[in-house]
Enzyme design. Structure first.
Site, PDB file in Angstrom:
ATOM      1  N   GLY A  29       0.828  -1.211   0.000  1.00  0.00           N
ATOM      2  CA  GLY A  29       0.000   0.000   0.000  1.00  0.00           C
ATOM      3  C   GLY A  29       0.853   1.248   0.000  1.00  0.00           C
ATOM      4  N   GLY A  30       0.335   2.269   0.684  1.00  0.00           N
ATOM      5  CA  GLY A  30       1.029   3.561   0.730  1.00  0.00           C
ATOM      6  C   GLY A  30       2.411   3.453   1.328  1.00  0.00           C
ATOM      7  N   GLY A  34      20.614  11.198 -32.526  1.00  0.00           N
ATOM      8  CA  GLY A  34      20.129  11.817 -31.286  1.00  0.00           C
ATOM      9  C   GLY A  34      20.764  11.172 -30.071  1.00  0.00           C
ATOM     10  CB  ALA A  35      21.640   7.686 -29.298  1.00  0.00           C
TER      11      ALA A  35
HETATM   12  C1  HXC Z   1      -2.244  -3.340  12.566  1.00  0.00           C
HETATM   13  C2  HXC Z   1      -1.253  -5.230  11.811  1.00  0.00           C
HETATM   14  C3  HXC Z   1      -1.156  -4.693  10.513  1.00  0.00           C
HETATM   15  C4  HXC Z   1      -1.664  -3.397  10.308  1.00  0.00           C
HETATM   16  C5  HXC Z   1      -0.305  -6.654  10.479  1.00  0.00           C
HETATM   17  N1  HXC Z   1      -0.711  -6.447  11.749  1.00  0.00           N
HETATM   18  N2  HXC Z   1      -0.580  -5.596   9.714  1.00  0.00           N
HETATM   19  N3  HXC Z   1      -1.780  -4.559  12.830  1.00  0.00           N
HETATM   20  N4  HXC Z   1      -2.197  -2.759  11.363  1.00  0.00           N
HETATM   21  N5  HXC Z   1      -1.622  -2.812   9.115  1.00  0.00           N
HETATM   22  C6  HXC Z   1      -0.607  -7.349  12.868  1.00  0.00           C
HETATM   23  C7  HXC Z   1      -1.511  -8.553  12.720  1.00  0.00           C
HETATM   24  O1  HXC Z   1      -2.800  -8.245  13.200  1.00  0.00           O
HETATM   25  C8  HXC Z   1      -0.813  -9.568  13.621  1.00  0.00           C
HETATM   26  O2  HXC Z   1      -1.111  -9.268  14.949  1.00  0.00           O
HETATM   27  C9  HXC Z   1       0.640  -9.226  13.426  1.00  0.00           C
HETATM   28  O3  HXC Z   1       0.690  -7.892  12.897  1.00  0.00           O
HETATM   29  C10 HXC Z   1       1.346 -10.144  12.462  1.00  0.00           C
HETATM   30  O4  HXC Z   1       0.544 -10.228  11.299  1.00  0.00           O
HETATM   31  P1  HXC Z   1       0.202 -11.627  10.580  1.00  0.00           P
HETATM   32  O5  HXC Z   1      -0.903 -11.367   9.666  1.00  0.00           O
HETATM   33  O6  HXC Z   1       0.041 -12.684  11.611  1.00  0.00           O
HETATM   34  O7  HXC Z   1       1.558 -11.899   9.802  1.00  0.00           O
HETATM   35  P2  HXC Z   1       1.737 -12.591   8.397  1.00  0.00           P
HETATM   36  O8  HXC Z   1       0.888 -13.823   8.307  1.00  0.00           O
HETATM   37  O9  HXC Z   1       3.219 -12.751   8.211  1.00  0.00           O
HETATM   38  O10 HXC Z   1       1.171 -11.557   7.334  1.00  0.00           O
HETATM   39  C11 HXC Z   1       1.809 -10.298   7.174  1.00  0.00           C
HETATM   40  C12 HXC Z   1       0.921  -9.364   6.303  1.00  0.00           C
HETATM   41  C13 HXC Z   1      -0.515  -9.317   6.902  1.00  0.00           C
HETATM   42  C14 HXC Z   1       0.889  -9.920   4.870  1.00  0.00           C
HETATM   43  C15 HXC Z   1       1.589  -8.001   6.274  1.00  0.00           C
HETATM   44  O11 HXC Z   1      -0.406  -9.028   8.300  1.00  0.00           O
HETATM   45  C16 HXC Z   1      -1.363  -8.276   6.286  1.00  0.00           C
HETATM   46  O12 HXC Z   1      -1.917  -8.481   5.223  1.00  0.00           O
HETATM   47  N6  HXC Z   1      -1.530  -7.151   7.006  1.00  0.00           N
HETATM   48  C17 HXC Z   1      -2.387  -6.059   6.532  1.00  0.00           C
HETATM   49  C18 HXC Z   1      -1.732  -5.373   5.350  1.00  0.00           C
HETATM   50  C19 HXC Z   1      -2.539  -4.205   4.860  1.00  0.00           C
HETATM   51  O13 HXC Z   1      -3.651  -4.361   4.348  1.00  0.00           O
HETATM   52  N7  HXC Z   1      -2.008  -3.054   5.076  1.00  0.00           N
HETATM   53  C20 HXC Z   1      -2.657  -1.858   4.557  1.00  0.00           C
HETATM   54  C21 HXC Z   1      -3.007  -0.946   5.655  1.00  0.00           C
HETATM   55  S1  HXC Z   1      -3.604   0.546   4.911  1.00  0.00           S
HETATM   56  P3  HXC Z   1      -1.359 -10.435  16.026  1.00  0.00           P
HETATM   57  O14 HXC Z   1      -1.540  -9.713  17.312  1.00  0.00           O
HETATM   58  O15 HXC Z   1      -2.587 -11.169  15.580  1.00  0.00           O
HETATM   59  O16 HXC Z   1      -0.158 -11.308  15.974  1.00  0.00           O
HETATM   60  C22 HXC Z   1      -2.203   1.325   4.361  1.00  0.00           C
HETATM   61  C23 HXC Z   1      -2.453   2.638   3.678  1.00  0.00           C
HETATM   62  C24 HXC Z   1      -1.290   3.547   3.896  1.00  0.00           C
HETATM   63  O17 HXC Z   1      -1.122   0.933   4.515  1.00  0.00           O
HETATM   64  C25 HXC Z   1      -1.478   4.781   3.106  1.00  0.00           C
HETATM   65  C26 HXC Z   1      -0.347   5.757   3.342  1.00  0.00           C
HETATM   66  C27 HXC Z   1      -0.517   6.943   2.495  1.00  0.00           C
END
Ligand code: HXC
Length: 529
Positions: free
Chosen positions: A186-187, A419-420
């Site tokens: 994402g971002g 040109g190159a």
């Molecule tokens: C809060 C998060 C998190 C997040 C992961 N965790 N991502 N907590 N916010 N964005 C937490 C999980 O809940 C989990 O907590 C722990 O981190 C480990 O994650 P797992 O899923 O168990 O790990 P894994 O299986 O290795 O998967 C990793 C992952 C997955 C692929 C990154 O966690 C995932 O898809 N996370 C969400 C990614 C996402 O959609 N991000 C976008 C957010 S919006 P526990 O306590 O259960 O262990 C964004 C916009 C930004 O980023 C814009 C900026 C301009």
């Protein structure tokens, strides 16, 4: 007068002794440094990844790391966050040295809430960046994160905004390097994208929208690795500059890259003595085939010229028809830009033009002299090239060289057409000094193409069309395609024996080291993005 309370009758709570306070400090430090705990660290290790603190220790000089914000805490009270321990708010930040030179860094801790970027997390990162700027030291950001911390909502977005803005403030003032060692989705991918170099490990993926969203929206099937793996980004998007096998390799590449770079835009790159030899290298006389149609690997030429043959190639797997990277001559860093005749005959396509233009701007921003090695038949023809903007992208190359003010040397190895020729750091747009090898052919286009345009009618009317065409090609080549014609027009300063190239470059770089080039004042020029 009524007494305020009966407290005076109670013994005051015993103050902790200094020893107790210090013991508490050590306990808190140890607990906080443990991050998300052993089980989560083991999970990292099982995936072949280091923890956030192991990466810091592996990157910097021993015992040099001074941490800031160890005890920083998030402010969120909802969604169970009040009781959720988030040591250091999931990111390790501070100052350290690499090879004795100051850097600032941030290392995201995936064991703490998935390294997610909450408000305080991002403010810590931005703070480390501002310390980089204030102290003129490179900033290294080690990414391993699930992205914006979902529980903190817009506060986490605001934090990201501060990081992005800081990236731009630092841009061109201090080098910024991103390591992608885990998820970067994402971002979150935009902070690395705003930095100068991205090093991605083969255990990490980076994308704006992941495979599931892509499947929902476009119906396309793709794995996370195919979409956002290091090799995909190198080959297709050109987003990454170095592919690392694993964390250890990424840390090594980062240290090596920094060894070539100045700490900021007001300092010179570190001087690395050890190769003062400028004796002729006869091997250089044998690498480039005289026949312009025969390919060779320009990296052999580079290796034969620079200190100890040591060349750090940047984006080696992207647009390999253009070679870019860092090396040294007599201990001083130079940026090298070279056509690669082994791929597409060295023709410039969209990707190659973008790759080189960006590198040129980095070298110029950080006062690194550039040596451009030319063996190019022209811009690559084709509908795909035109539709993808070879006009705009090719212009970037012209713009980047023309706007650069550092010492620039053009070394024409063989073909330099059209040109190159102009775009590859010609005298007219950029070069302070132009050397050509005796194999150089400088012309508006290749002789074969030129006769088709100029003498088409004459060839059609000739009795023996084949031999007349050959004669005309030779005539055109004799007239233009030699370095002596260009030298006669002063577009080439000297024609040199390949074996002596290192000596000539060393002298020219020495003479040019105090070069000044004043430009008209303006807010900024408008590179054709
Ligand atoms: C809060 C998060 C998190 C997040 C992961 N965790 N991502 N907590 N916010 N964005 C937490 C999980 O809940 C989990 O907590 C722990 O981190 C480990 O994650 P797992 O899923 O168990 O790990 P894994 O299986 O290795 O998967 C990793 C992952 C997955 C692929 C990154 O966690 C995932 O898809 N996370 C969400 C990614 C996402 O959609 N991000 C976008 C957010 S919006 P526990 O306590 O259960 O262990 C964004 C916009 C930004 O980023 C814009 C900026 C301009």
């Amino acid at each position: 007068m009524a007494t305020t309370s009966n407290d005076s009758t109670k013994p005051a709570p015993a103050k902790k002794t200094m020893d107790e306070l210090i013991a508490e400090l050590h306990t808190r430090r140890t607990e906080t440094k443990a991050g998300g705990g052993e089980a989560r660290h083991e999970k990292q290790h099982a995936q072949g990844k280091m923890t956030a603190r192991e990466r810091v220790e592996g990157l910097v000089d021993k015992e040099s790391f001074e941490e800031f914000g160890l005890f920083a805490r998030h402010r969120q009270t909802k969604f169970g966050m009040l009781t959720k321990a988030a040591p250091s708010d999931g990111v390790v930040t501070g100052a350290a040295s690499i090879d004795g030179r100051l850097i600032h860094l941030a290392s995201q801790d995936f064991s703490v809430l998935g390294g997610s970027a909450g408000e305080v997390h991002s403010l810590k990162v931005a703070d480390a960046m501002h310390r980089s700027l204030k102290t003129g030291s490179p900033f290294v950001f080690i990414n391993d994160s699930g992205g914006a911390r979902v529980q903190e909502g817009i506060d986490s977005l605001s934090g990201y905004g501060q990081v992005f803005h800081s990236n731009v403030l630092l841009s061109g003032a201090v080098p910024q390097i991103s390591l992608i060692c885990g998820p970067c989705a994402g971002g979150a991918a935009y902070s690395p994208a705003l930095t100068d170099f991205i090093i991605q490990t083969r255990k990490a993926q980076m994308f704006i929208t992941g495979p599931q969203v892509i499947k929902q929206v476009t119906g396309e099937d793709i794995t996370a690795e195919e979409l956002g793996g290091a090799d995909s980004h190198m080959a297709h998007s050109g987003v990454v500059h170095f592919v690392a096998e694993d964390d250890e390799d990424a840390l090594h590449i980062c240290r090596r890259l920094l060894s070539f770079l100045p700490s900021n835009n007001l300092e010179g790159a570190p001087y690395v003595p050890g190769d003062e030899n400028v004796d002729p290298n006869p091997e250089l006389n044998k690498i480039v085939p005289v026949d312009p149609k025969v390919g060779y690997d320009v990296r052999q030429v580079i290796a034969g010229i620079v200190d100890r043959g040591d060349f750090l190639e940047v984006q080696a797997g992207h647009a390999p028809n253009m070679v870019i990277g860092f090396a040294r001559i007599l201990g001083n860093t130079i940026g090298i830009i070279a056509n690669q005749p082994a791929v597409l005959a060295g023709a410039i396509n969209n990707q190659a033009a973008n790759k080189a233009a960006r590198f040129i701007r980095f070298c110029n921003a950080f006062n690194l002299p550039m040596v451009t090695m030319v063996d190019v038949p022209g811009y690559l023809p084709g509908v795909e090239q035109e539709y993808n903007g070879i006009i705009r992208n090719g212009a970037k190359l012209l713009f980047a060289y023309s706007a650069a003010t550092v010492p620039m040397i053009q070394l024409i190895l063989r073909k330099s057409y059209g040109g190159a020729h102009v775009a590859m750091c010609s005298r007219d747009i950029a070069a302070d000094c132009v050397f050509a090898w005796p194999t150089a052919e400088i012309a508006v286009m290749g002789a074969e193409g030129a006769v088709e345009i100029v003498f088409r009618k004459e060839m059609q009317e000739a009795e023996d069309k084949v031999s007349r065409r050959a004669e005309l090609i030779q005539e055109y080549r004799d007239a233009f395609a030699s370095p002596y014609v260009a030298a006669g027009r002063r577009l080439v300063d000297d024609i040199i024996e390949p074996a002596d190239t290192r000596k000539h470059l060393a002298r020219a770089l020495e003479y040019l080291k105090n070069k000044r080039d004043q430009r008209p004042p303006k807010k900024h020029g408008l590179i054709p993005l």
